[in-house]
Design an enzyme around this catalytic site. Structure first.
Site, PDB file in Angstrom:
ATOM      1  N   LYS A 175      70.303   4.024 -60.987  1.00 54.23           N
ATOM      2  CA  LYS A 175      69.051   4.099 -60.226  1.00 54.23           C
ATOM      3  C   LYS A 175      69.271   3.498 -58.837  1.00 54.23           C
ATOM      4  CE  LYS A 175      65.326   1.802 -59.483  1.00 54.23           C
ATOM      5  NZ  LYS A 175      65.141   2.310 -58.115  1.00 54.23           N
ATOM      6  N   GLY A 228      70.501  -6.914 -56.722  1.00 48.40           N
ATOM      7  CA  GLY A 228      69.260  -6.883 -55.949  1.00 48.40           C
ATOM      8  C   GLY A 228      68.692  -8.277 -55.802  1.00 48.40           C
ATOM      9  N   GLU A 231      63.773 -11.880 -57.453  1.00 51.89           N
ATOM     10  CA  GLU A 231      62.474 -11.576 -58.061  1.00 51.89           C
ATOM     11  C   GLU A 231      62.650 -10.427 -59.058  1.00 51.89           C
ATOM     12  OE1 GLU A 231      62.933 -11.602 -54.613  1.00 51.89           O
ATOM     13  OE2 GLU A 231      62.375 -13.718 -54.613  1.00 51.89           O
ATOM     14  N   THR A 232      63.305  -9.354 -58.599  1.00 53.42           N
ATOM     15  CA  THR A 232      63.501  -8.197 -59.483  1.00 53.42           C
ATOM     16  C   THR A 232      64.429  -8.564 -60.634  1.00 53.42           C
ATOM     17  OG1 THR A 232      63.273  -6.782 -57.557  1.00 53.42           O
ATOM     18  CG2 THR A 232      64.133  -5.761 -59.532  1.00 53.42           C
ATOM     19  N   GLY A 233      65.468  -9.328 -60.339  1.00 54.19           N
ATOM     20  CA  GLY A 233      66.415  -9.731 -61.385  1.00 54.19           C
ATOM     21  C   GLY A 233      65.697 -10.440 -62.526  1.00 54.19           C
ATOM     22  N   GLU A 250      73.746  -9.565 -60.080  1.00 55.39           N
ATOM     23  CA  GLU A 250      74.268  -9.907 -58.736  1.00 55.39           C
ATOM     24  C   GLU A 250      73.058 -10.074 -57.837  1.00 55.39           C
ATOM     25  OE1 GLU A 250      77.304 -10.543 -58.320  1.00 55.39           O
ATOM     26  OE2 GLU A 250      78.431  -9.416 -59.813  1.00 55.39           O
ATOM     27  N   CYS A 284      74.307  -9.625 -48.925  1.00 54.16           N
ATOM     28  CA  CYS A 284      74.093 -10.750 -49.842  1.00 54.16           C
ATOM     29  C   CYS A 284      74.986 -11.914 -49.468  1.00 54.16           C
ATOM     30  CB  CYS A 284      74.374 -10.299 -51.268  1.00 54.16           C
ATOM     31  SG  CYS A 284      75.921  -9.434 -51.402  1.00 54.16           S
ATOM     32  N   GLU A 385      66.529 -16.879 -48.771  1.00 53.86           N
ATOM     33  CA  GLU A 385      67.258 -15.748 -48.189  1.00 53.86           C
ATOM     34  C   GLU A 385      66.331 -14.945 -47.281  1.00 53.86           C
ATOM     35  OE1 GLU A 385      68.218 -12.440 -50.846  1.00 53.86           O
ATOM     36  OE2 GLU A 385      70.260 -12.518 -50.067  1.00 53.86           O
TER      37      GLU A 385
HETATM   38  P1  NAD Z   1      65.251  -5.266 -54.849  1.00 53.25           P
HETATM   39  O1  NAD Z   1      65.368  -6.282 -55.919  1.00 53.25           O
HETATM   40  O2  NAD Z   1      63.958  -5.073 -54.178  1.00 53.25           O
HETATM   41  O3  NAD Z   1      65.685  -3.832 -55.407  1.00 53.25           O
HETATM   42  C1  NAD Z   1      66.927  -3.617 -56.038  1.00 53.25           C
HETATM   43  C2  NAD Z   1      66.787  -2.450 -57.001  1.00 53.25           C
HETATM   44  O4  NAD Z   1      65.902  -2.823 -58.045  1.00 53.25           O
HETATM   45  C3  NAD Z   1      66.213  -1.191 -56.379  1.00 53.25           C
HETATM   46  O5  NAD Z   1      66.861  -0.067 -56.928  1.00 53.25           O
HETATM   47  C4  NAD Z   1      64.764  -1.228 -56.822  1.00 53.25           C
HETATM   48  O6  NAD Z   1      64.148   0.042 -56.892  1.00 53.25           O
HETATM   49  C5  NAD Z   1      64.929  -1.808 -58.219  1.00 53.25           C
HETATM   50  N1  NAD Z   1      63.714  -2.407 -58.753  1.00 53.25           N
HETATM   51  C6  NAD Z   1      62.660  -2.929 -58.091  1.00 53.25           C
HETATM   52  N2  NAD Z   1      61.728  -3.371 -58.979  1.00 53.25           N
HETATM   53  C7  NAD Z   1      62.226  -3.132 -60.211  1.00 53.25           C
HETATM   54  C8  NAD Z   1      61.759  -3.370 -61.528  1.00 53.25           C
HETATM   55  N3  NAD Z   1      60.580  -3.942 -61.747  1.00 53.25           N
HETATM   56  N4  NAD Z   1      62.536  -2.991 -62.568  1.00 53.25           N
HETATM   57  C9  NAD Z   1      63.738  -2.412 -62.364  1.00 53.25           C
HETATM   58  N5  NAD Z   1      64.237  -2.158 -61.137  1.00 53.25           N
HETATM   59  C10 NAD Z   1      63.491  -2.514 -60.075  1.00 53.25           C
HETATM   60  O7  NAD Z   1      66.416  -5.621 -53.794  1.00 53.25           O
HETATM   61  P2  NAD Z   1      66.673  -4.888 -52.401  1.00 53.25           P
HETATM   62  O8  NAD Z   1      65.601  -5.310 -51.461  1.00 53.25           O
HETATM   63  O9  NAD Z   1      66.956  -3.447 -52.628  1.00 53.25           O
HETATM   64  O10 NAD Z   1      68.063  -5.559 -51.984  1.00 53.25           O
HETATM   65  C11 NAD Z   1      68.160  -6.773 -51.341  1.00 53.25           C
HETATM   66  C12 NAD Z   1      68.549  -7.875 -52.306  1.00 53.25           C
HETATM   67  O11 NAD Z   1      69.744  -7.531 -52.999  1.00 53.25           O
HETATM   68  C13 NAD Z   1      68.860  -9.188 -51.611  1.00 53.25           C
HETATM   69  O12 NAD Z   1      68.276 -10.247 -52.307  1.00 53.25           O
HETATM   70  C14 NAD Z   1      70.375  -9.286 -51.694  1.00 53.25           C
HETATM   71  O13 NAD Z   1      70.903 -10.581 -51.625  1.00 53.25           O
HETATM   72  C15 NAD Z   1      70.642  -8.630 -53.001  1.00 53.25           C
HETATM   73  N6  NAD Z   1      72.025  -8.173 -53.062  1.00 53.25           N
HETATM   74  C16 NAD Z   1      72.905  -8.891 -53.828  1.00 53.25           C
HETATM   75  C17 NAD Z   1      74.245  -8.509 -53.865  1.00 53.25           C
HETATM   76  C18 NAD Z   1      75.249  -9.278 -54.678  1.00 53.25           C
HETATM   77  O14 NAD Z   1      76.329  -8.761 -54.886  1.00 53.25           O
HETATM   78  N7  NAD Z   1      74.947 -10.465 -55.136  1.00 53.25           N
HETATM   79  C19 NAD Z   1      74.674  -7.389 -53.137  1.00 53.25           C
HETATM   80  C20 NAD Z   1      73.734  -6.690 -52.370  1.00 53.25           C
HETATM   81  C21 NAD Z   1      72.410  -7.083 -52.344  1.00 53.25           C
END
Ligand code: NAD
Length: 495
Positions: A175, A228, A231-233, A250, A284, A385
């Site tokens: 996704k 991501g 919050e989502t994690g 991650e 990230c 962040e």
């Molecule tokens: P996000 O958490 O908003 O979204 C990430 C993914 O999760 C998207 O595909 C989104 O559609 C999905 N998502 C959103 N709500 C969901 C739910 N309730 N259930 C399941 N999936 C859901 O993050 P973002 O804004 O796309 O990305 C930025 C974040 O990602 C930053 O915090 C960044 O640090 C992190 N990030 C971490 C790494 C790493 O390797 N640690 C790498 C890149 C980005």
């Protein structure tokens, strides 16, 4: 416009009634119309992936056969490299130089690496436990894996996860972020043309809020690999707790760069600029806190701010552009809100801190590279962040203080140490609570090395042998070879 972006489920490209406009963040213009999955399509993808794993040929293929498929993905990406770089740039606002030289070739390289190295990683192992017992440790694929990825490196992070998951023999549902699904769809075409059996890879664009729970709570799923926000994690961890699953998380970061007095100032300044302003700071591993030893602090800050002002903002598809727009207006508003809060908490903006006035950029989501000083270690911007082109700079006196400042946040993703004294740097690396430490460099990722954070930055690894093995499970097969079948348990009740 009029690029279409269907879903890819069970070997079929599917248009759905619900669509989302995909916007080019450099111009604010719509460039494509993407199909959005509803719960119905999420269910179809879950069934397809489960069926393909339980009854399809993919997990049964020999390692050599899987290698052939995966190598075709590397080649497919290289064959389409120019188009993919242009598309990623249009969709994310990442400068074309970055997508051309980093994202796209690195994506291909990850498939190539896994195709050429995973065979060794899957070897079963005989383990000596006793003279009468033959024990074998067998590595198997996990099963059905849901891969959820963010918008900042859409193709690259998809490929990191797919390469390991597929090499190990899993079937997957990918996704992408609904902001950036375009290169994932192109990848679906490459996967389709490579002849993958139906259902092995399913790619469904959609709103996480709408389909996330369906994907992450379902019993048909054995593992979730998520990259991501925190919050989502945390939400995904809750969904998955309904039915136990293996997880890779991650998450975010608030990484520190520690610059010692003895560095080559020019090199350290130049690399530190890249460590926060590449991809507009939407990394990230962005080094969003730079700590400089007292003696060189003023010179470092002056040189850094002077060069930050010279970074050339521009439309992302212009090869001269050094910094493109943020991903969305919402992301820019988040960045501005953090800067306002930092000011209210006593922080001072040394450069940037505003939207550029250049007429060419007015419709995009641009923001100037920003340097803050006088930021308290208790302020929001010190600990949270921002995910934008904003860095704070701070002094330290010795290495103990440097370590304590670096470790003083909840995240633990990465850290840079700059010093000619490698003994000091390596000793300090041991004290830093982060998954990746770069000494005298930044941002070097290697397919050979497992990558992932500590603390609130998550758990589990991507890449390397360890990252690959995350997508496998271990099974013990124990054969008793006691003479006459007489181990104690067989006669426990004396019968
Ligand atoms: P996000 O958490 O908003 O979204 C990430 C993914 O999760 C998207 O595909 C989104 O559609 C999905 N998502 C959103 N709500 C969901 C739910 N309730 N259930 C399941 N999936 C859901 O993050 P973002 O804004 O796309 O990305 C930025 C974040 O990602 C930053 O915090 C960044 O640090 C992190 N990030 C971490 C790494 C790493 O390797 N640690 C790498 C890149 C980005």
């Amino acid at each position: 416009m009029n690029l279409k972006c269907p879903l890819y489920i069970n070997g079929q490209f599917i248009e759905t009634p619900e669509k989302q406009n995909i916007v080019n963040p450099s111009t604010g213009k719509v460039i494509a119309e993407a199909s959005m999955a509803s719960i119905k399509e999420a269910e179809l993808a879950l069934s397809a992936a489960r069926e393909a794993f339980d009854y399809g040929p993919w997990p049964q293929f020999s390692l050599f056969e899987r290698k052939e498929f995966i190598s075709k993905l590397a080649q497919g990406i290289l064959d389409n490299a120019g188009m993919l770089a242009a598309l990623e740039t249009q969709n994310t606002g990442k400068p074309i130089k970055e997508t051309t030289f980093m994202d796209i070739p690195s994506s291909a390289k990850t498939f190539e690496f896994m195709a050429n190295n995973f065979i060794d990683y899957l070897d079963n192992e005989e383990i000596n436990v006793s003279a009468e017992t033959k024990a074998e440790l067998i590595r198997e694929p996990m099963g059905v894996v849901v891969l959820i990825i963010p918008w900042n490196y859409p193709l690259l992070i998809a490929c990191w996860k797919l390469a390991s998951a597929l090499a190990a023999g899993n079937t997957v549902i990918l996704k992408p972020s609904s902001l950036t699904p375009l290169t994932a769809l192109e990848l679906a075409k490459i996967i389709h043309n490579a002849g993958f059996p139906a259902g092995v890879v399913n790619i469904i664009n959609g709103s996480g809020a709408k389909i996330g729970e369906t994907l992450c709570a379902d019993k048909r799923v054995d593992m979730i690999s998520f990259t991501g926000s925190n919050e989502t994690g945390k939400q995904i961890l809750q969904y998955s707790s309904k039915n136990v699953k293996k997880m890779i998380m991650e998450l975010g970061g608030k990484s520190a760069s520690l610059i010692f007095n003895d560095v080559d100032l020019e090199v350290a300044v130049n690399s530190s600029l890249a460590s926060i302003f590449l991809n507009q700071g939407q990394m990230c591993t962005a080094m969003s806190r730079i700590f400089v030893q007292e003696e060189i602090y003023d010179n470092f800050l002056a040189s850094f701010a002077e060069k930050a002002k010279r970074i050339k903002l521009g439309l992302a598809d212009n090869p001269e552009t050094q910094m493109g727009p943020l991903i969305s207006d919402a992301q820019r508003k988040r960045v501005i809100a953090y800067i306002d809060k930092a000011r209210a908490e006593g922080g001072r903006v040394v450069c940037g801190g505003k939207i550029p006035e250049n007429a060419e950029l007015i419709n995009g989501y641009f923001f100037e590279p920003t340097v803050l000083v006088d930021v308290s270690t208790h302020s929001h911007i010190f600990k949270e962040e921002v995910f934008g082109p904003v860095v704070l700079m701070h002094k330290f006196s010795g290495s103990d203080e440097a370590a304590s400042l670096a470790n003083s946040v909840d995240f633990g993703l990465a850290c840079c140490i700059w010093s000619k004294d490698l003994l000091l740097a390596q000793e300090l690396a041991g004290k830093i609570n982060a998954g990746t430490i770069w000494i005298n460099t930044y941002g070097m990722f290697y397919n050979e090395l497992p990558y992932g954070g500590f603390k609130q930055s998550g758990f589990g690894k991507e890449l390397g042998r360890e990252g690959f093995l995350e997508y496998t499970r271990f099974k013990n097969v124990i054969v008793d070879q006691s003479p006459d079948g007489k181990p104690l348990v067989n006669y426990w009740y004396g019968f």
